[in-house]
Design a protein around this motif. Structure first.
Motif, mmCIF file in Angstrom:
data_model
loop_
_atom_site.group_PDB
_atom_site.id
_atom_site.type_symbol
_atom_site.label_atom_id
_atom_site.label_comp_id
_atom_site.label_asym_id
_atom_site.label_seq_id
_atom_site.Cartn_x
_atom_site.Cartn_y
_atom_site.Cartn_z
ATOM 1 N N SER A 147 9.132 -4.224 14.490
ATOM 2 C CA SER A 147 7.900 -3.429 14.310
ATOM 3 C C SER A 147 7.822 -2.752 12.952
ATOM 4 C CB SER A 147 7.641 -2.425 15.443
ATOM 5 O OG SER A 147 8.514 -1.338 15.412
ATOM 6 N N VAL A 148 8.788 -2.994 12.081
ATOM 7 C CA VAL A 148 8.749 -2.728 10.639
ATOM 8 C C VAL A 148 8.280 -1.304 10.327
ATOM 9 C CG1 VAL A 148 8.288 -3.829 8.417
ATOM 10 C CG2 VAL A 148 8.157 -5.182 10.490
ATOM 11 N N GLY A 149 7.171 -1.157 9.582
ATOM 12 C CA GLY A 149 6.750 0.172 9.151
ATOM 13 C C GLY A 149 6.400 1.095 10.295
ATOM 14 N N SER A 150 5.897 0.536 11.364
ATOM 15 C CA SER A 150 5.511 1.366 12.500
ATOM 16 C C SER A 150 6.700 2.055 13.147
ATOM 17 C CB SER A 150 4.764 0.511 13.535
ATOM 18 O OG SER A 150 3.503 0.111 13.032
ATOM 19 N N THR A 151 7.921 1.591 12.864
ATOM 20 C CA THR A 151 9.110 2.231 13.437
ATOM 21 C C THR A 151 9.210 3.692 13.041
ATOM 22 O OG1 THR A 151 10.480 1.571 11.548
ATOM 23 C CG2 THR A 151 10.426 0.086 13.424
ATOM 24 N N HIS A 152 8.677 4.037 11.884
ATOM 25 C CA HIS A 152 8.741 5.438 11.449
ATOM 26 C C HIS A 152 7.360 6.093 11.392
ATOM 27 C CE1 HIS A 152 7.888 3.941 7.242
ATOM 28 N NE2 HIS A 152 8.557 2.902 7.705
ATOM 29 N N THR A 153 6.320 5.326 11.011
ATOM 30 C CA THR A 153 4.994 5.939 10.900
ATOM 31 C C THR A 153 4.436 6.353 12.254
ATOM 32 O OG1 THR A 153 3.893 3.778 10.932
ATOM 33 C CG2 THR A 153 4.466 4.694 8.771
ATOM 34 N N ALA A 154 4.700 5.575 13.301
ATOM 35 C CA ALA A 154 4.195 5.940 14.629
ATOM 36 C C ALA A 154 4.796 7.261 15.085
ATOM 37 C CB ALA A 154 4.506 4.840 15.642
ATOM 38 N N MET A 207 9.311 -9.136 11.731
ATOM 39 C CA MET A 207 8.660 -9.068 10.436
ATOM 40 C C MET A 207 7.343 -8.299 10.544
ATOM 41 S SD MET A 207 9.344 -12.943 9.179
ATOM 42 C CE MET A 207 8.385 -12.726 7.699
ATOM 43 N N GLY A 208 6.807 -7.917 9.387
ATOM 44 C CA GLY A 208 5.658 -7.021 9.352
ATOM 45 C C GLY A 208 4.325 -7.714 9.442
ATOM 46 N N ASN A 209 3.311 -7.083 8.893
ATOM 47 C CA ASN A 209 1.954 -7.573 9.053
ATOM 48 C C ASN A 209 1.668 -8.774 8.172
ATOM 49 O OD1 ASN A 209 1.318 -5.802 10.981
ATOM 50 N ND2 ASN A 209 0.184 -4.397 9.689
ATOM 51 N N ILE A 210 2.486 -9.808 8.313
ATOM 52 C CA ILE A 210 2.258 -11.017 7.544
ATOM 53 C C ILE A 210 1.047 -11.755 8.085
ATOM 54 C CG2 ILE A 210 3.280 -13.220 6.853
ATOM 55 C CD1 ILE A 210 5.958 -11.823 6.870
ATOM 56 N N GLU A 211 0.632 -11.420 9.346
ATOM 57 C CA GLU A 211 -0.567 -12.046 9.866
ATOM 58 C C GLU A 211 -1.801 -11.597 9.088
ATOM 59 O OE1 GLU A 211 1.114 -9.581 11.223
ATOM 60 O OE2 GLU A 211 0.174 -8.863 13.059
ATOM 61 N N LYS A 212 -1.676 -10.521 8.314
ATOM 62 C CA LYS A 212 -2.777 -10.042 7.501
ATOM 63 C C LYS A 212 -2.644 -10.519 6.054
ATOM 64 C CE LYS A 212 -3.242 -5.960 10.420
ATOM 65 N NZ LYS A 212 -3.112 -4.503 10.500
ATOM 66 N N LEU A 213 -1.811 -11.520 5.851
ATOM 67 C CA LEU A 213 -1.468 -11.992 4.520
ATOM 68 C C LEU A 213 -2.683 -12.321 3.685
ATOM 69 C CD1 LEU A 213 1.196 -12.723 3.022
ATOM 70 C CD2 LEU A 213 0.786 -15.066 3.696
ATOM 71 N N ASP A 214 -3.648 -13.025 4.263
ATOM 72 C CA ASP A 214 -4.805 -13.471 3.506
ATOM 73 C C ASP A 214 -5.994 -13.546 4.453
ATOM 74 O OD1 ASP A 214 -5.405 -16.212 1.182
ATOM 75 O OD2 ASP A 214 -6.729 -14.663 1.941
ATOM 76 N N ALA A 215 -6.702 -12.450 4.559
ATOM 77 C CA ALA A 215 -7.798 -12.389 5.524
ATOM 78 C C ALA A 215 -8.884 -13.408 5.217
ATOM 79 C CB ALA A 215 -8.390 -10.979 5.537
ATOM 80 N N ALA A 216 -9.086 -13.668 3.936
ATOM 81 C CA ALA A 216 -10.123 -14.637 3.569
ATOM 82 C C ALA A 216 -9.768 -16.028 4.047
ATOM 83 C CB ALA A 216 -10.319 -14.628 2.059
ATOM 84 N N THR A 217 -8.489 -16.380 3.880
ATOM 85 C CA THR A 217 -8.041 -17.694 4.330
ATOM 86 C C THR A 217 -8.213 -17.830 5.837
ATOM 87 O OG1 THR A 217 -6.458 -17.861 2.547
ATOM 88 C CG2 THR A 217 -6.079 -19.267 4.460
ATOM 89 N N MET A 218 -7.967 -16.735 6.574
ATOM 90 C CA MET A 218 -8.021 -16.788 8.025
ATOM 91 C C MET A 218 -9.428 -17.047 8.547
ATOM 92 S SD MET A 218 -5.446 -13.653 8.801
ATOM 93 C CE MET A 218 -5.909 -13.557 10.521
ATOM 94 N N THR A 219 -10.442 -16.850 7.720
ATOM 95 C CA THR A 219 -11.801 -17.111 8.186
ATOM 96 C C THR A 219 -12.338 -18.444 7.711
ATOM 97 O OG1 THR A 219 -12.748 -15.978 6.279
ATOM 98 C CG2 THR A 219 -12.296 -14.645 8.231
ATOM 99 N N ARG A 220 -11.613 -19.119 6.841
ATOM 100 C CA ARG A 220 -12.061 -20.429 6.351
ATOM 101 C C ARG A 220 -11.215 -21.497 7.035
ATOM 102 N NH1 ARG A 220 -11.695 -17.493 1.472
ATOM 103 N NH2 ARG A 220 -9.774 -18.564 0.924
ATOM 104 N N ARG A 221 -11.665 -21.928 8.184
ATOM 105 C CA ARG A 221 -10.869 -22.790 9.024
ATOM 106 C C ARG A 221 -11.482 -24.163 9.169
ATOM 107 N NH1 ARG A 221 -6.180 -19.849 9.737
ATOM 108 N NH2 ARG A 221 -6.740 -17.681 9.781
ATOM 109 N N ARG A 222 -10.659 -25.179 9.203
ATOM 110 C CA ARG A 222 -11.156 -26.506 9.518
ATOM 111 C C ARG A 222 -10.121 -27.221 10.353
ATOM 112 N NH1 ARG A 222 -10.321 -30.322 4.564
ATOM 113 N NH2 ARG A 222 -8.468 -29.436 3.636
ATOM 114 N N PHE A 223 -10.587 -28.195 11.101
ATOM 115 C CA PHE A 223 -9.746 -28.824 12.092
ATOM 116 C C PHE A 223 -9.582 -30.314 11.810
ATOM 117 C CE2 PHE A 223 -12.545 -25.677 14.135
ATOM 118 C CZ PHE A 223 -11.605 -24.687 14.307
ATOM 119 N N LEU A 224 -8.419 -30.811 12.166
ATOM 120 C CA LEU A 224 -8.210 -32.253 12.109
ATOM 121 C C LEU A 224 -7.368 -32.667 13.291
ATOM 122 C CD1 LEU A 224 -8.276 -35.031 10.678
ATOM 123 C CD2 LEU A 224 -6.105 -34.396 9.671
#
Length: 742
Positions: free
Chosen positions: A541-548, A1-18
């Motif tokens: 590697s999704v889009g990079s298969t052709h763009t690279a 799958m593609g760049n789903i790790e970039k789905l929500d950059a804001a969420t990725m910086t607002r972290r809390r632990f339990l």
């Protein structure tokens, strides 16, 4: 799958632990919920919200309104079970996640066992994807790195606290090593299992102490894989191994043309085949159910279906490519715009242009699609190699009219996937569900796709057409870059569209092009996403298969036009991207760049970032007198942050490179009159062992950055490296994949 790790950059910086502990019988079950990763990479301690002591029965112990993830179970027999929220398809996830737990728990590697987590997004969320459980986008280690380490560290602190109370000694005097707690002064020692129940009663620590990198015993070291023994001894359970009482095997007759449907069918001859039990119609075709696979296959051969092709797609690949080329004459939706490309291009001393063609590609995993479904009064139970459990649960629940939590998924090993089992519409899982539903009883159904079904059943890497143009100034520096891409959107019509399709641009279509790292002052990247009935989805590697390929071969072409060495040319353009530059320098140093080569041999370079990892490859080729060529040696350099398991990283670099080499040399899906022409490995070729480079070297950049993906980033880099090496040997450029010398 593609760049789903970039789905929500804001969420990725607002972290809390339990952290929450609960008593599960006579053992310790520990959970950690982490909405994401801490911004403080080097912090050894992290504050945790208050939580009370564990309570019996798995009751949540927290003031928060969510359920914690349970990742560790320490049994009285001293077994440490690591519950895996990510599935294992050969990429080493089970080993990587176990490494993180074992490191902070200070367990013995041999006491670690693995167990697939149940499907439950509330407990086993992929932290990069939002409220969803699944594996893809090379996110498994990256999204779990701190989460799993904190789980291990908290468990160890609770075990130590329990031992300190029992032995009546200061906790700081207790040592933990190889799964043993010990107190030197009193000569007391015990294994984890002996304190599991007492530890479960401890108050959760409000600070979790993590090791510094110089204390690592497992991270950064090579350890035996946790899945190898079962796979090599035959103990590993795949979907095809599942046998349930009364189970029927189903094969589906699908329409030969995309978009066709069933007009009528005659099952008379089919039902006469020994072993055939039933024939049912489902939305995707006609299912033949039998006591075993062979009987179902013979029954399908005997089945007569009259297909309605009034709405069928009847174009071929060549016709589609012609339409793509026509579209490319017009501006598309803008993915990136820097400066004024038109003005800069007009003032350039020299301009170059190139166009590239990329075919549809099949995933062609060694294990074709399969799924076992049983509908019961209380819900539905599924056995398969589930890659995106949450979306499968939701899709099945909708078909059956039940609640999502009534869909139980037993996640098994996968014999490869490359994205195919993460189908955004849950296609084959729903097909099995429809068959079981059509039977109207509790009969378990095992759906099996043959290799031919898999090859012709749709959901390919899209076909693409690229046009590039660039302008050079009098010093040979690029001053303008224009890149137009034409190809189907993978995300349109899926649940990911609202998040990842912006202003008409599917992010997976342009990744690797819209974030091109080269310092070119005027740049324009745009996209056309034509609506075509051919079903498509992500491919390794999704889009990079052709763009690279297009960007790295065109950069090489610009370097040649500027009379500059391809590496020197890149060095100048990568001055603002040190990680790209460093990984390239490592590859060219280890690859002997600049050494003289005999006639008929060539050497090429390519550099690309995907899934937040940086890969450079140097490829050596030999061109033979009969217009064939071999790829002799590949040197790979990877910067993936902290190398959790170097051996797994090397394996993924070698395998990912080989996977990409298939597309570079031999693989293509072609359409004629709406029908896929390929059916099996004789006409959809993948890399044979004799085509694998004789020498493959992998070099890992030492880094303290957070770990990033390794399952996919090697795949897109090999094709341009080979193409550039072939130019070095022949003076000829190659604008289509797979590469043909003549």
């Amino acid at each position: 799958m593609g760049n789903i790790e970039k789905l929500d950059a804001a969420t990725m910086t607002r972290r809390r632990f339990l952290i929450t502990s609960v008593s599960m019988g006579a053992g310790l079950t520990l959970g950690v919920h982490l909405a994401g990763c801490s911004d403080k990479k080097d912090a050894q301690t992290q504050a945790l919200p208050e939580a009370g002591p564990g309570k019996a029965g798995g009751e949540i112990v927290s003031d928060f309104s969510f359920t914690p993830n349970a990742f560790i179970r320490i049994q009285p027999d001293n077994t440490v079970v690591v519950v895996m929220k990510h599935f294992e398809m050969g990429q080493g996830t089970y080993t990587g996640l176990s490494t993180l737990i074992a490191e902070e728990l200070d367990a013995d590697w041999d006491q670690i066992q693995v167990k697939a987590a149940p499907a439950n997004a509330k407990l086993y969320n992929n932290n990069f994807w939002g409220p969803m459980q699944g594996t893809g986008g090379s996110t498994a280690i990256a999204n779990s790195y701190e989460q799993m380490r904190k789980a291990g560290a908290a468990a160890k602190q609770m075990l130590v606290a329990a031992a300190a109370k029992q032995w009546k000694v200061p906790a700081e005097e207790i040592q933990v090593e190889n799964g043993v707690l010990s107190h030197k002064a009193s000569n007391k020692s015990a294994n984890f299992g002996e304190f599991a129940e007492l530890a479960a009663r401890e108050t959760v620590p409000q600070e979790v102490f993590l090791k510094s990198s110089d204390e690592f015993r497992f991270i950064g070291k090579s350890v035996p894989r946790k899945d190898s023994h079962d796979k090599t001894t035959g103990k590993a359970i795949y979907t095809q191994d599942i046998k349930l009482p009364g189970m029927l095997t189903a094969l589906v007759a699908h329409a030969p043309r995309i978009g066709a449907s069933v007009k009528s069918f005659d099952a008379t001859a089919c039902k006469k085949v020994k072993g055939v039990i039933n024939v049912v119609q489902i939305p995707t075709g006609i299912a033949v159910l039998a006591k075993d696979y062979w009987s179902a296959l013979q029954g399908r051969y005997a089945l007569k279906v009259d297909w309605d092709e009034s709405q069928a797609f009847k174009k071929g690949s060549a016709e589609l490519m012609g339409e793509y080329k026509a579209l490319a004459k017009k501006p598309g939706s803008v993915a990136r715009k820097d400066g004024d490309v038109d003005t800069a291009m007009a003032s350039a001393v020299k301009t170059l242009s190139a166009s590239y063609e990329f075919p549809y590609l099949a995933h062609a995993a060694m294990e074709p699609l399969n799924c076992v479904v049983q509908i019961k009064k209380e819900g539905c139970e599924i056995w398969n190699a589930a890659q995106t459990q949450t979306s499968d649960q939701m899709a099945v629940a909708k078909v059956l009219g039940i609640e999502v939590d009534q869909v139980k998924i037993n996640t098994l090993y996968a014999g490869g996937s490359f994205g195919r089992r993460a189908n955004p519409l849950s296609d084959y899982v729903l097909e099995a569900t429809h068959i079981a539903k059509a039977l109207g009883d509790n009969t378990p159904v095992k759906l099996v796709w043959t290799r031919e079904d898999d090859m012709r059943g749709g959901y390919y890497r899209p076909m693409y057409y690229h046009e590039l143009k660039a302008g050079l100034d009098k010093e040979g520096n690029p001053v303008a870059w224009q890149h137009r891409i034409v190809g189907q959107s993978i995300l349109t019509g899926t649940a990911f569209e609202p998040m990842l399709v912006k202003n008409g641009v599917d992010g997976t279509s342009v990744e690797g092009a819209s974030n091109l790292p080269y310092s070119i002052p005027n740049m324009l990247v745009d996209l056309h996403s034509p609506k075509v009935p051919v079903t498509v989805q992500w491919w390794r590697s999704v889009g990079s298969t052709h763009t690279a390929y297009s960007t790295e071969t065109f950069i090489d072409e610009l370097a040649h036009a500027a009379n500059k060495d391809p590496v020197d040319f890149r060095r100048t353009l990568l001055k603002d991207h040190p990680r790209h530059l460093d990984v390239m320098e490592l590859a060219v140093d280890k690859g002997g760049w600049g050494q003289a080569l005999p006639k008929g041999k060539g050497r090429g370079i390519a550099v690309h970032e995907s899934f937040n990892s940086f890969v450079a490859q140097v490829a050596d080729v030999t061109v033979n007198s009969d217009n064939t060529f071999t790829v002799d040696r590949v040197v790979i350099a990877i910067d993936c942050g902290i190398a959790v398991n170097p051996d797994v990283i090397r394996a993924q670099m070698e395998g990912g490179m080989g996977f990409g080499l298939s597309a570079a040399l031999v693989s293509a899906i072609t359409l004629e009159d709406g029908q896929v022409q390929q059916s099996n490995f004789h006409d959809y070729e993948v890399l044979r062992i004799k085509q694998m480079p004789k020498q493959v070297y992998v070099h890992i950049v030492k880094s303290d950055e957070p770990p990033t993906g390794v399952g996919e980033p090697a795949t897109p880099v090999i094709a341009p490296a080979v193409a550039n090496a072939l130019f070095n040997a022949t003076g000829k450029r190659f604008y289509q994949l797979p590469i043909k010398l003549v």
